[in-house]
Design an enzyme around this catalytic site. Structure first.
Site, PDB file in Angstrom:
ATOM      1  N   ASP A   1     -21.342  -7.706  20.019  1.00 45.68           N
ATOM      2  CA  ASP A   1     -21.337  -6.838  21.195  1.00 45.68           C
ATOM      3  C   ASP A   1     -20.220  -5.798  21.170  1.00 45.68           C
ATOM      4  OD1 ASP A   1     -19.465  -8.875  21.484  1.00 45.68           O
ATOM      5  OD2 ASP A   1     -19.492  -8.758  23.659  1.00 45.68           O
TER       6      ASP A   1
ATOM      7  N   ASP B   1     -16.885  -5.936  20.909  1.00 48.54           N
ATOM      8  CA  ASP B   1     -15.550  -6.043  21.513  1.00 48.54           C
ATOM      9  C   ASP B   1     -14.504  -6.618  20.567  1.00 48.54           C
ATOM     10  OD1 ASP B   1     -16.571  -8.591  21.601  1.00 48.54           O
ATOM     11  OD2 ASP B   1     -16.215  -8.925  23.741  1.00 48.54           O
ATOM     12  N   ARG B   2     -14.938  -7.237  19.466  1.00 51.13           N
ATOM     13  CA  ARG B   2     -13.954  -7.775  18.515  1.00 51.13           C
ATOM     14  C   ARG B   2     -13.723  -6.807  17.358  1.00 51.13           C
ATOM     15  NH1 ARG B   2     -14.609 -14.237  17.622  1.00 51.13           N
ATOM     16  NH2 ARG B   2     -14.552 -14.786  19.817  1.00 51.13           N
TER      17      ARG B   2
ATOM     18  N   LYS C   1     -23.437 -12.447  31.186  1.00 47.30           N
ATOM     19  CA  LYS C   1     -22.252 -12.597  32.035  1.00 47.30           C
ATOM     20  C   LYS C   1     -22.200 -11.483  33.060  1.00 47.30           C
ATOM     21  CE  LYS C   1     -18.830 -10.232  29.174  1.00 47.30           C
ATOM     22  NZ  LYS C   1     -17.477 -10.286  28.647  1.00 47.30           N
TER      23      LYS C   1
ATOM     24  N   ARG D   1     -10.508 -26.406  17.883  1.00 45.96           N
ATOM     25  CA  ARG D   1      -9.735 -25.329  17.270  1.00 45.96           C
ATOM     26  C   ARG D   1      -8.289 -25.793  17.146  1.00 45.96           C
ATOM     27  NH1 ARG D   1     -13.593 -21.602  17.364  1.00 45.96           N
ATOM     28  NH2 ARG D   1     -14.594 -20.875  19.285  1.00 45.96           N
TER      29      ARG D   1
ATOM     30  N   ARG E   1     -23.625 -19.122  27.830  1.00 41.21           N
ATOM     31  CA  ARG E   1     -24.182 -19.007  26.477  1.00 41.21           C
ATOM     32  C   ARG E   1     -24.959 -20.264  26.145  1.00 41.21           C
ATOM     33  NH1 ARG E   1     -19.387 -16.410  22.927  1.00 41.21           N
ATOM     34  NH2 ARG E   1     -19.110 -14.655  24.340  1.00 41.21           N
TER      35      ARG E   1
ATOM     36  N   ASP F   1     -17.932  -7.048  16.088  1.00 38.96           N
ATOM     37  CA  ASP F   1     -18.866  -8.165  16.268  1.00 38.96           C
ATOM     38  C   ASP F   1     -20.159  -7.767  16.982  1.00 38.96           C
ATOM     39  OD1 ASP F   1     -17.819  -7.783  18.826  1.00 38.96           O
ATOM     40  OD2 ASP F   1     -17.986  -9.902  19.332  1.00 38.96           O
TER      41      ASP F   1
ATOM     42  N   SER G   1     -22.020 -12.422  22.126  1.00 43.15           N
ATOM     43  CA  SER G   1     -20.904 -11.930  21.331  1.00 43.15           C
ATOM     44  C   SER G   1     -21.122 -12.084  19.828  1.00 43.15           C
ATOM     45  CB  SER G   1     -19.621 -12.637  21.786  1.00 43.15           C
ATOM     46  OG  SER G   1     -18.512 -12.069  21.173  1.00 43.15           O
ATOM     47  N   HIS G   2     -20.280 -12.866  19.190  1.00 45.13           N
ATOM     48  CA  HIS G   2     -20.294 -13.015  17.739  1.00 45.13           C
ATOM     49  C   HIS G   2     -21.220 -14.140  17.280  1.00 45.13           C
ATOM     50  CE1 HIS G   2     -17.406 -15.398  19.847  1.00 45.13           C
ATOM     51  NE2 HIS G   2     -17.527 -16.312  18.901  1.00 45.13           N
TER      52      HIS G   2
ATOM     53  N   THR H   1     -16.099 -19.802  28.495  1.00 49.77           N
ATOM     54  CA  THR H   1     -15.007 -18.845  28.276  1.00 49.77           C
ATOM     55  C   THR H   1     -15.469 -17.420  28.590  1.00 49.77           C
ATOM     56  OG1 THR H   1     -14.272 -20.284  26.460  1.00 49.77           O
ATOM     57  CG2 THR H   1     -13.224 -18.141  26.616  1.00 49.77           C
TER      58      THR H   1
ATOM     59  N   THR I   1      -6.897 -18.776  27.195  1.00 48.32           N
ATOM     60  CA  THR I   1      -7.891 -18.139  26.339  1.00 48.32           C
ATOM     61  C   THR I   1      -9.010 -17.508  27.175  1.00 48.32           C
ATOM     62  OG1 THR I   1      -7.424 -19.700  24.582  1.00 48.32           O
ATOM     63  CG2 THR I   1      -9.573 -18.634  24.516  1.00 48.32           C
TER      64      THR I   1
ATOM     65  N   LYS J   1     -12.062  -6.452  25.806  1.00 45.22           N
ATOM     66  CA  LYS J   1     -11.500  -6.087  24.520  1.00 45.22           C
ATOM     67  C   LYS J   1     -12.410  -5.037  23.900  1.00 45.22           C
ATOM     68  CE  LYS J   1     -13.387 -10.417  22.809  1.00 45.22           C
ATOM     69  NZ  LYS J   1     -13.122 -11.766  23.314  1.00 45.22           N
TER      70      LYS J   1
ATOM     71  N   GLU K   1      -6.011 -11.242  21.711  1.00 46.77           N
ATOM     72  CA  GLU K   1      -6.212 -12.651  21.387  1.00 46.77           C
ATOM     73  C   GLU K   1      -6.291 -12.810  19.873  1.00 46.77           C
ATOM     74  OE1 GLU K   1      -8.487 -15.148  24.301  1.00 46.77           O
ATOM     75  OE2 GLU K   1      -9.830 -13.434  24.147  1.00 46.77           O
ATOM     76  N   GLU K   2      -5.941 -14.016  19.411  1.00 42.12           N
ATOM     77  CA  GLU K   2      -5.980 -14.295  17.983  1.00 42.12           C
ATOM     78  C   GLU K   2      -7.400 -14.243  17.432  1.00 42.12           C
ATOM     79  OE1 GLU K   2      -7.663 -17.180  17.024  1.00 42.12           O
ATOM     80  OE2 GLU K   2      -8.025 -17.555  19.152  1.00 42.12           O
ATOM     81  N   SER K   3      -8.395 -14.334  18.314  1.00 39.34           N
ATOM     82  CA  SER K   3      -9.791 -14.366  17.898  1.00 39.34           C
ATOM     83  C   SER K   3     -10.363 -12.969  17.711  1.00 39.34           C
ATOM     84  CB  SER K   3     -10.592 -15.124  18.944  1.00 39.34           C
ATOM     85  OG  SER K   3     -10.382 -14.548  20.224  1.00 39.34           O
TER      86      SER K   3
END
Ligand code: G1P
Ligand code: ZN
Length: 559
Positions: free
Chosen positions: A297, A299-300, A144, A514, A40, A295, A131-132, A36, A362, A394, A381-383
Site C-alpha cells: 500500500d 507506506d513502507r 481500516k 518478534r 486483517r 510495500d 499492507s505488505h 495493529t 508499535t 508512514k 518504525e523499525e518495520s
C-alpha cells in the site's frame, strides 16, 4: 459540510427514490477486533457473506454515523479491492454520507489517502489494504478507518468499532449497479456524490512542495543511477510519475511498476528477504547509486546504496540528522518519535539536536497525537516505516525523495553518508528475528513465562551480559493522557544492548513472535550485524527458551 450546486439535489432525489435501501439482517461476527493496523484476515474470510459489510456498518456506528459526512476511499489494488469498494460505496450511500472521494479504479496508496483526507477536509476515510501481506484469493485482505486528521483511528475508536461489531444485527446497503470507477469526475449514487479522482496528482503536488526537485533533477542529469522496486504494488504509478517523468530518472529505473491484484504472486514487503532481487543488484557489480522499494500500500520503504543496506532505524536517524537539507524541514525539527522496538539510533541524534524524542507503542496510530500537537516532525518504525507531519501515515516514496534530496545536497554516496553518521553518533547494530505462524498457545506461554520472570532479571546474566533492567512497555500518551499497556517485554544490558519481545498484531495465521536485538558500538563501525549481535541473540534464546517452547530452531525471517 460541503454544499453541492446545480441540479444535483433534484437528481439525487430522483435517484434516491429510484433505488431502495435494503436492511440485511445478520448474526454478529465475534472476530472483528482491529489489530495493529485495522482488520486483517484471509481474503476468503472477507469474502464470507456479510463479513465485510458487517465491519463497515460497525465502523459507521463506531464513529457516530456518517450522515452528511465526506469520506475518502481507496485501496492498494489487491484482489477483492474492487468488489469491496463497491460495497463500501453502496453502504455509505445507504447510511446518508454526503460524498465519497475515491481514487480512480478504487486505487490510492495509504499516504495518498491520508493526504486526500487532510487536503479535502474530509471527515475520514476507508483504506482497503493488508499492507505488505501477500494478496490474492489465498492471500490477505484488510480494511481500516482513518480519522479527519488523515491518520489511523485511535484505540478509543477501534474499540468502539469492535464493540459495535459484537452486537450488530444488520446493515444498510443501497440496491444499485456497480459504479464505473474508471472515469474521473463526479457521479451520483443515491443521494451521495461519488467524486472519482486521479490517485497520483494531489500526492505528487504535495511532494513537490516538500523537497528540492531542482536539486534532485540535477542529480539525475549527471551519472546518478536509481533502481526503485514497486513490487507490483500500488506505488508503481506514483514512482513512475515522480521519479522518471518529473525528476528525470532514466526510463526503466522503476521496476515491477504495474500494480497487480496478487502482486505478481509476490510478497510486497520491502526488506532484504522479499526484495531480494533488488538487494542482489545493489550488492552486485555495477550497482546503481541508490536502491529503494516500497510495500503493498506504499507506506513502507527500504533504502539501499551501492553495496549497502540501510536499516529502517538507521534511515530514520540519518533523515533526522540531515533533515534541514530539505526545504520542508529547513527550519529544524520540533521533535522526533519512534516506536519502542525501533533502535535507539534516533535518540542519539535527538540528543545532539537538543529536541524531544518520544517512544511510542508499535503502530502508526500512536504518532498521530504527537504530530497533531507539533511535538514531533519526523517519526518512524523499525518495520520500514518512516514519515513526517506532512500526512498522518508512514510514507514510502516520501522517504525515497527525502533521501534523494539529501544526497543531492551533500553530493555523497549512501555508504559514505552512513559511515559519516556512525562516526559522529556511534552505531546501533540492530536486527529483528521473526518466528511466524507458531502455535498461539505456545507463543502466549512463552510471553507469560518471560513476563513472570522480569522482576527477577536485573542483576542476572544472559548471553554473558549483565541485565540492568527489565519491564513490560506501557505508554502514557502525553497529549490525551490515554494509557496503553502490554506493549512488549524489554530487557536492558549493562553494555547498552537491548532485547525486546512482542507478538505481532497484524498476522492472520497462528502467532508471530518478534524478537528485536540491538547493541551499541562507538569503535567497530563496519561489521556484520548478526555477528555483532551474537551475545544478544544467545541471551534471547536463554531467556525465552524459544526453541523448546516453539519447536523452531531458527527464525523464519531475519531483517
Ligand atoms: C507490523 C510492524 C509495525 C507496523 C505494522 C503495520 O506490526 O511491526 O511496526 O506498524 O506492522 O504496518 P506487528 O505485526 O508487529 O504488530
Ligand atoms: Zn503498508
Amino acid at each position: 459540510m460541503m454544499r453541492f450546486g446545480g441540479d444535483t439535489s433534484a437528481n439525487a432525489h430522483f435517484q434516491r427514490s429510484d433505488m431502495s435501501i435494503q436492511r440485511i439482517q445478520i448474526t454478529p461476527f465475534s472476530d472483528q477486533k482491529p489489530g495493529t493496523s485495522g482488520l486483517r484476515k484471509k481474503t476468503e474470510v472477507f469474502q464470507t457473506p456479510h463479513y465485510l459489510a458487517a465491519f463497515v456498518q460497525s465502523i459507521w456506528q463506531g464513529i457516530g454515523g456518517i450522515s452528511g459526512k465526506t469520506l475518502v476511499l481507496g485501496g492498494d489494488g489487491r484482489f477483492f479491492n474492487d468488489t469491496a469498494s463497491q460495497i463500501v460505496l453502496r453502504m455509505a450511500a445507504a447510511s446518508g454520507a454526503a460524498k465519497v472521494i475515491v481514487g480512480q479504479n478504487a486505487l490510492l496508496s495509504t499516504p495518498a489517502a491520508s493526504n486526500l483526507i487532510r487536503k479535502r477536509g474530509a471527515d475520514g476515510g476507508i483504506i482497503l489494504s493488508a499492507s505488505h501481506n501477500p494478496g490474492g484469493p489465498k492471500g490477505d485482505f484488510g480494511i481500516k478507518f482513518n480519522a479527519a486528521n488523515g491518520g489511523p483511528a485511535n484505540e478509543s475508536i477501534t474499540d468502539a468499532i469492535f464493540e459495535a461489531s459484537k452486537t450488530l444485527d444488520g446493515y444498510d446497503i443501497l440496491e444499485a449497479e456497480d459504479l464505473d470507477l474508471s472515469q474521473i469526475g463526479e457521479t451520483q449514487l443515491g443521494g451521495m456524490i461519488v467524486d472519482v479522482v486521479d490517485p497520483v496528482a494531489d500526492y505528487a503536488e504535495m511532494m513537490q512542495g516538500l523537497f528540492d526537485f531542482d536539486a534532485i533533477r540535477s542529480l539525475f542529469a549527471g551519472s546518478f543511477r536509481l533502481r526503485f522496486d514497486a513490487m507490483h504494488a500500488i506505488t508503481g504509478p506514483y514512482a513512475t510519475a515522480l521519479l522518471e517523468e518529473t525528476l528525470g530518472a532514466a526510463p526503466g529505473s522503476v521496476i515491477n511498476g504495474t500494480p497487480l491484484p496478487d502482486f505478481g504472486n509476490g510478497h510486497p514487503d520491502p526488506n532484504p528477504i522479499w526484495a531480494k532481487t533488488l538487494v542482489d543488484e545493489m550488492m552486485g557489480p555495477d550497482a546503481p547509486d541508490f536502491g529503494a522499494a516500497s510495500d503493498g500500500d506504499g507506506d513502507r520503504n527500504m533504502i539501499m546504496g551501492c553495496g549497502i543496506y540501510v536499516t529502517p532505524s538507521d534511515s530514520l536517524a540519518a533523515l533526522a540528522a540531515n533533515a534541514t537539507l530539505a526545504p520542508a524541514y529547513a527550519e529544524g525539527l520540533k521533535g522526533v518519535a519512534r516506536s519502542m522496538p525501533t533502535s535507539c539510533a534516533l535518540d542519539r541524534v535527538a540528543e545532539t539536536l537538543g529536541i524531544e524524542c518520544h517512544e511510542t507503542p508499535t503502530g502508526w496510530k500512536f504518532f498521530g497525537n504527537l504530530l497533531d500537537a507539533g511535538r514531533a516532525t519526523l517519526c518512524g518504525e523499525e518495520s520500514a516505516g518512516t514519515g513526517s507531519d506532512h500526512v498522518r501515515e508512514k510514507d514510502g516514496l516520501w522517504a525515497v525523495l527525502f533521501w534523494l534530496n539529501i544526497l543531492a545536497q551533500r553530493k555523497i554516496s549512501v555508504a559514505d553518508l552512513m559511515a559519516d553518521h556512525w562516526a559522529r553518533f556511534g552505531r546501533n547494530y540492530y536486527s529483528r528475528h521473526d518466528y511466524e505462524g507458531i502455535d498461539a498457545a505456545a507463543a502466549n506461554a512463552l510471553m507469560d513465562h518471560l513476563r513472570a520472570a522480569l522482576t527477577d532479571l536485573p542483576g542476572a546474566t544472559a548471553g554473558g551480559m549483565t541485565i540492568t533492567a527489565a519491564d513490560e512497555f506501557a505508554y502514557d500518551d502525553p497529549i490525551d493522557g490515554s494509557h496503553t499497556a502490554k506493549q512488549g517485554l524489554r530487557i536492558f544490558f549493562e553494555n547498552g544492548a537491548r532485547l525486546v519481545f512482542r507478538l505481532s498484531g497484524t498476522g492472520t495465521v497462528g502467532a508471530t513472535l518478534r524478537v528485536y536485538m540491538e547493541s551499541v558500538e562507538t569503535t567497530v563501525l563496519d561489521a556484520d550485524a548478526q555477528e555483532m549481535l551474537k551475545n544478544v541473540i544467545a541471551a534471547a534464546q536463554e531467556l525465552a527458551q524459544i526453541e523448546d517452547r516453539t519447536g523452531r530452531t531458527a527464525p523464519d525471517v531475519i531483517t
